[in-house]
Design a protein around this motif. Structure first.
Motif, PDB file in Angstrom:
ATOM      1  N   LEU A   1       0.820  -1.211   0.000  1.00 22.84           N
ATOM      2  CA  LEU A   1       0.000   0.000   0.000  1.00 22.84           C
ATOM      3  C   LEU A   1       0.853   1.260   0.000  1.00 22.84           C
ATOM      4  CD1 LEU A   1      -2.831  -1.091   2.433  1.00 22.84           C
ATOM      5  CD2 LEU A   1      -2.973  -0.806  -0.034  1.00 22.84           C
ATOM      6  N   ALA A   2       1.968   1.231   0.726  1.00 23.59           N
ATOM      7  CA  ALA A   2       2.833   2.407   0.796  1.00 23.59           C
ATOM      8  C   ALA A   2       3.502   2.697  -0.538  1.00 23.59           C
ATOM      9  CB  ALA A   2       3.888   2.217   1.883  1.00 23.59           C
ATOM     10  N   GLN A   3       3.530   1.737  -1.448  1.00 19.35           N
ATOM     11  CA  GLN A   3       4.156   1.940  -2.742  1.00 19.35           C
ATOM     12  C   GLN A   3       3.166   2.402  -3.812  1.00 19.35           C
ATOM     13  OE1 GLN A   3       5.787  -1.993  -3.101  1.00 19.35           O
ATOM     14  NE2 GLN A   3       7.838  -1.297  -2.555  1.00 19.35           N
ATOM     15  N   ARG A   4       1.894   2.397  -3.504  1.00 16.29           N
ATOM     16  CA  ARG A   4       0.902   2.848  -4.475  1.00 16.29           C
ATOM     17  C   ARG A   4       0.977   4.374  -4.606  1.00 16.29           C
ATOM     18  NH1 ARG A   4      -4.770  -0.199  -3.100  1.00 16.29           N
ATOM     19  NH2 ARG A   4      -4.064  -2.328  -3.502  1.00 16.29           N
ATOM     20  N   PRO A   5       1.104   4.876  -5.819  1.00 18.84           N
ATOM     21  CA  PRO A   5       1.185   6.332  -6.000  1.00 18.84           C
ATOM     22  C   PRO A   5      -0.039   7.068  -5.457  1.00 18.84           C
ATOM     23  CG  PRO A   5       1.845   5.203  -8.009  1.00 18.84           C
ATOM     24  CD  PRO A   5       1.310   4.154  -7.073  1.00 18.84           C
ATOM     25  N   SER A   6      -1.220   6.474  -5.600  1.00 20.97           N
ATOM     26  CA  SER A   6      -2.424   7.151  -5.117  1.00 20.97           C
ATOM     27  C   SER A   6      -2.416   7.278  -3.592  1.00 20.97           C
ATOM     28  CB  SER A   6      -3.687   6.416  -5.577  1.00 20.97           C
ATOM     29  OG  SER A   6      -3.674   5.079  -5.117  1.00 20.97           O
ATOM     30  N   VAL A   7      -2.001   6.218  -2.909  1.00 19.18           N
ATOM     31  CA  VAL A   7      -1.926   6.265  -1.444  1.00 19.18           C
ATOM     32  C   VAL A   7      -0.876   7.290  -1.017  1.00 19.18           C
ATOM     33  CG1 VAL A   7      -1.293   4.959   0.637  1.00 19.18           C
ATOM     34  CG2 VAL A   7      -2.801   3.936  -1.075  1.00 19.18           C
ATOM     35  N   MET A   8       0.264   7.277  -1.686  1.00 19.18           N
ATOM     36  CA  MET A   8       1.323   8.224  -1.321  1.00 19.18           C
ATOM     37  C   MET A   8       0.898   9.662  -1.592  1.00 19.18           C
ATOM     38  SD  MET A   8       3.440   6.619   0.343  1.00 19.18           S
ATOM     39  CE  MET A   8       4.516   7.984   0.633  1.00 19.18           C
ATOM     40  N   ALA A   9       0.083   9.878  -2.619  1.00 16.01           N
ATOM     41  CA  ALA A   9      -0.435  11.231  -2.871  1.00 16.01           C
ATOM     42  C   ALA A   9      -1.306  11.673  -1.698  1.00 16.01           C
ATOM     43  CB  ALA A   9      -1.230  11.262  -4.174  1.00 16.01           C
ATOM     44  N   GLY A  10      -2.139  10.776  -1.185  1.00  9.10           N
ATOM     45  CA  GLY A  10      -2.958  11.086  -0.013  1.00  9.10           C
ATOM     46  C   GLY A  10      -2.107  11.347   1.211  1.00  9.10           C
ATOM     47  N   VAL A  11      -1.052  10.556   1.395  1.00  7.57           N
ATOM     48  CA  VAL A  11      -0.146  10.741   2.535  1.00  7.57           C
ATOM     49  C   VAL A  11       0.552  12.099   2.433  1.00  7.57           C
ATOM     50  CG1 VAL A  11       1.983   9.875   3.606  1.00  7.57           C
ATOM     51  CG2 VAL A  11       0.154   8.285   2.976  1.00  7.57           C
TER      52      VAL A  11
END
Length: 129
Positions: free
Chosen positions: A4-14
């Motif tokens: 999950l931490a490698q997903r660009p969408s999740v990282m954009a939210g983070v």
């Protein structure tokens, strides 16, 4: 498979969460609470920003769902506080517009990190043979 931490969408939210946390920490100086707000408002915003940044660091280090849930709750509380700008007759139009953008980006950020909030399903055991 990406974590999950490698997903660009999740990282954009983070990243959005982190930016909001930084703004919360700096808020007493860059966006101070209006005079009509309780005196503790600036302090609460600063504390919320520090908590948000700490839980994001914990999430990045451990992928803890609890840490991300705390981050989401902090963002929701921040969103509720920003809604007060719509009820303040002394708030400038620019301030209200900034709060609309903040609320929209908060919703986007929460949607982007939503996959991290779900329970992880373990892989079913594959029988040997």
């Amino acid at each position: 498979m990406k974590t999950l931490a490698q997903r660009p969408s999740v990282m954009a939210g983070v990243v959005l969460f982190a930016l909001f946390g930084i703004v919360d920490v700096l808020s007493p100086w860059i966006f101070p609470a209006p005079a009509s707000a309780p005196p503790i408002a600036n302090t609460l915003t600063l504390i919320a920003g520090v908590i948000a940044l700490v839980v994001l660091a914990v999430w990045l280090a451990t992928s803890s769902r609890v840490a991300m849930w705390i981050g989401v709750v902090i963002r929701v509380i921040g969103g509720v506080f920003s809604i007060m700008a719509f009820t303040d007759p002394t708030a400038s139009t620019g301030f209200v517009v900034a709060n609309v953008i903040y609320l929209a980006l908060t919703i986007v950020a929460i949607v982007l990190v939503a996959p991290t909030l779900r329970a992880r399903v373990s892989s079913p055991a594959v029988p040997a043979g």
